[in-house]
Write a protein that holds these residues in place. Sequence first.
Motif, PDB file in Angstrom:
ATOM      1  N   MET A 195       0.830  -1.213   0.000  1.00  0.00           N
ATOM      2  CA  MET A 195       0.000   0.000   0.000  1.00  0.00           C
ATOM      3  C   MET A 195       0.865   1.265   0.000  1.00  0.00           C
ATOM      4  N   LYS A 196       0.378   2.307  -0.697  1.00  0.00           N
ATOM      5  CA  LYS A 196       1.113   3.564  -0.750  1.00  0.00           C
ATOM      6  C   LYS A 196       1.052   4.275   0.595  1.00  0.00           C
ATOM      7  N   GLU A 197       2.046   5.063   0.867  1.00  0.00           N
ATOM      8  CA  GLU A 197       2.069   5.835   2.103  1.00  0.00           C
ATOM      9  C   GLU A 197       0.867   6.774   2.137  1.00  0.00           C
ATOM     10  N   GLY A 198       0.156   6.751   3.218  1.00  0.00           N
ATOM     11  CA  GLY A 198      -1.034   7.591   3.346  1.00  0.00           C
ATOM     12  C   GLY A 198      -2.318   6.903   2.933  1.00  0.00           C
ATOM     13  N   GLN A 199      -2.233   5.684   2.337  1.00  0.00           N
ATOM     14  CA  GLN A 199      -3.437   4.948   1.916  1.00  0.00           C
ATOM     15  C   GLN A 199      -4.119   4.356   3.139  1.00  0.00           C
ATOM     16  N   LYS A 200      -5.404   4.614   3.268  1.00  0.00           N
ATOM     17  CA  LYS A 200      -6.128   4.219   4.477  1.00  0.00           C
ATOM     18  C   LYS A 200      -7.052   3.015   4.273  1.00  0.00           C
ATOM     19  N   ALA A 201      -7.200   2.533   3.035  1.00  0.00           N
ATOM     20  CA  ALA A 201      -8.144   1.438   2.765  1.00  0.00           C
ATOM     21  C   ALA A 201      -7.558   0.457   1.761  1.00  0.00           C
ATOM     22  N   ILE A 202      -8.096  -0.756   1.795  1.00  0.00           N
ATOM     23  CA  ILE A 202      -7.787  -1.763   0.773  1.00  0.00           C
ATOM     24  C   ILE A 202      -8.837  -1.602  -0.317  1.00  0.00           C
ATOM     25  N   TYR A 203      -8.423  -1.201  -1.492  1.00  0.00           N
ATOM     26  CA  TYR A 203      -9.367  -0.944  -2.581  1.00  0.00           C
ATOM     27  C   TYR A 203      -9.550  -2.200  -3.432  1.00  0.00           C
ATOM     28  N   TYR A 204     -10.805  -2.465  -3.785  1.00  0.00           N
ATOM     29  CA  TYR A 204     -11.078  -3.614  -4.650  1.00  0.00           C
ATOM     30  C   TYR A 204     -12.215  -3.288  -5.604  1.00  0.00           C
ATOM     31  N   LEU A 205     -12.313  -4.117  -6.658  1.00  0.00           N
ATOM     32  CA  LEU A 205     -13.340  -3.944  -7.678  1.00  0.00           C
ATOM     33  C   LEU A 205     -13.837  -5.321  -8.097  1.00  0.00           C
ATOM     34  N   THR A 206     -15.143  -5.505  -8.192  1.00  0.00           N
ATOM     35  CA  THR A 206     -15.709  -6.769  -8.670  1.00  0.00           C
ATOM     36  C   THR A 206     -16.128  -6.628 -10.124  1.00  0.00           C
ATOM     37  N   ALA A 207     -15.960  -7.707 -10.887  1.00  0.00           N
ATOM     38  CA  ALA A 207     -16.326  -7.695 -12.309  1.00  0.00           C
ATOM     39  C   ALA A 207     -16.563  -9.125 -12.764  1.00  0.00           C
TER      40      ALA A 207
END
Length: 653
Positions: free
Chosen positions: A454-466
């Motif tokens: 994760m990048k510095e400052g990133q506060k969440a785990i981002y995901y996408l469903t498809a």
Amino acid sequence: MSEATQAEGLNPELKKHTFEAEVAQLLHLVTHSLYSNADIFVRELVSNASDACDKLRFEATNDDSLYENDGELRIRIAVDEEAKTITFTDNGIGMNEADAIDNLGTIAKSGTKAFLDKLSESQKQDGQLIGQFGVGFYSGFIVADTISVESRKAGEPADKGVRWVSDGTGSFTVEPINKAERGTAITLHLKEEYSEGEDSYLDRGKIKRLVNKYSDHISLPIQMRKEVWQEDVKEDENDDTPAGGEMVLTDEWETINKASALWTRSASEIEDDEYADFYKNITYDMDAPLAWTHNRVEGRVQYTQLLYIPKKAPVDLYTREQQHGLKLYVKRVFIMDEAEQLLPMYLRFVKGVIDSADLPLNVSRELLQESRDVKSIRDGNARRILTLLSSLANSEDSDKQEKFAQFYAEFGDVIKEGLGEDMGNQERIAKLLRYATSTQDGLETSFEDYKARMKEGQKAIYYLTADNLAAAKNSPQLELFKKKGIEVILMTSRVDEWAMNFLTQFDETPLQNIAKGAVDLGDLQDEAEKAEAEKAQETLKPVVDKLKTALGGRAKDVKVSTRLVDSPACLVVGEGELSPQMIQMLKQMGQDVPESKPTLEVNPDHPLIKKLESSEQFDDLAQVIFDQALLADGGQLEDPAAYLKRVNELLMR
């Protein structure tokens, strides 16, 4: 089955019966096609004898008189070279005339139809399938041209015995006999090709080897008559030439198997090949298992577990109504097959044996559902399997890593069901999950791996469903994240959308679906970008209001997007709302879906959106933009013809 008829010119009590049509079809297959592994008849007849003894042991828990003063259960195999026969005898529960007709001549008990269907589907002429469908008795016709069965049911008088005889060509005869001993004797009159030469089953050594290969795990003693070397008697005591001799049969019966259930032995004494052979015998799987775990559990509830993970997923894995489960024993007494209460549903692919020291011998499926002890066993089994999978996933050994990759390819989707079904083990399950990401295509990234990147400052785990990886990688929702170099987990299984409703965080880090709700990048978005977004919101307000009117009830709202870079528009649903993919899946399952409308987000910098304000075809363009956003999101058009008509008209102007 046709009515019984008296066989012409024979005993007036001898009755001739016709096999049911499907049994006759099976017998034709057995005698004409299933030659790939003739040895299996030994495995099947020994297994049937063992089942008969297990049933007697179970019935005798309520009525020990059924033992008839003979409580030492056993299986005996006798070879007669002169008569060219081999006989399998057990002193188990036995059969009377009605049982013999019901069990050996009809579809009701044989499972023949399922076998024939499976054989037809797979186009395999392989006897390995026989045992899987409970028609193992018929495997004897692979090597025999006639089979005779003599049996008496435990607890019934000696004159209630029965003799069943068939040549496997479509009919069988039954007649009453006197039989002093309870149990069953099955005699195979071997075909010529199986009573001579290398393929002969009259070779006692060969039979012993087959028992050791297929049936060594049987907990009952399997016995054959003992052979000893007998030297020739010399007429001259002073003759010092080597004496001749031969092997002769004695009246003593010797046990040729270990006669102890595999799971009752210490794990340190059992070879990997023995574990694999036992798995193949209880599952009829031709492949060795991927992994297994064997433990004795002590505590409030005591039991032994021998659990296997198959190498391949069964064809009925996603048929949740299909019965799955483990073999249940109580104090080594067999109770039932496929006891599904011993495993949570998301581990329904696991095979094996549970031997409990605490459950009652008269336990039923209904009692299993209510038992606290069973819940404890189920929870213990789930933890043990998840621990085994974790050890494979986290191992530095390349072979174990490959095994986990094989497991995940076959069972990864079904494991995800546990996120919603087993809240107590949710974290353990989440650690096993693997996904592709916007920067890595393979199913290799765990949530732990993602967090480490994760990048510095990133506060969440981002995901996408498809629906698939290509659709996910080309989704408009990803554009801002690609621009900023933020990795996004791509979930492309049908179960992901449902499963992620139950997993809101991992290791105290929230999970955020980038296609739901507003995109809040927090510290990853600078003040200038925020100010520019607010300005665009004001500038484009007239177009947004006009779009709301043009789209009518199709969109819940229209907003200026902060997530788009290259695409003109995208659809967004609110947190907790159903996505277009989920709606589509539920409709395909025949479920009623509550009405849910997405929000249309438009890209203020896209030329098509800028053109809208002065366009004379505003309404048609608005509908086309919405439909294209729906298609890009994996949804389906309600009226494809109307969409094509609008596009064609716009192209011609």
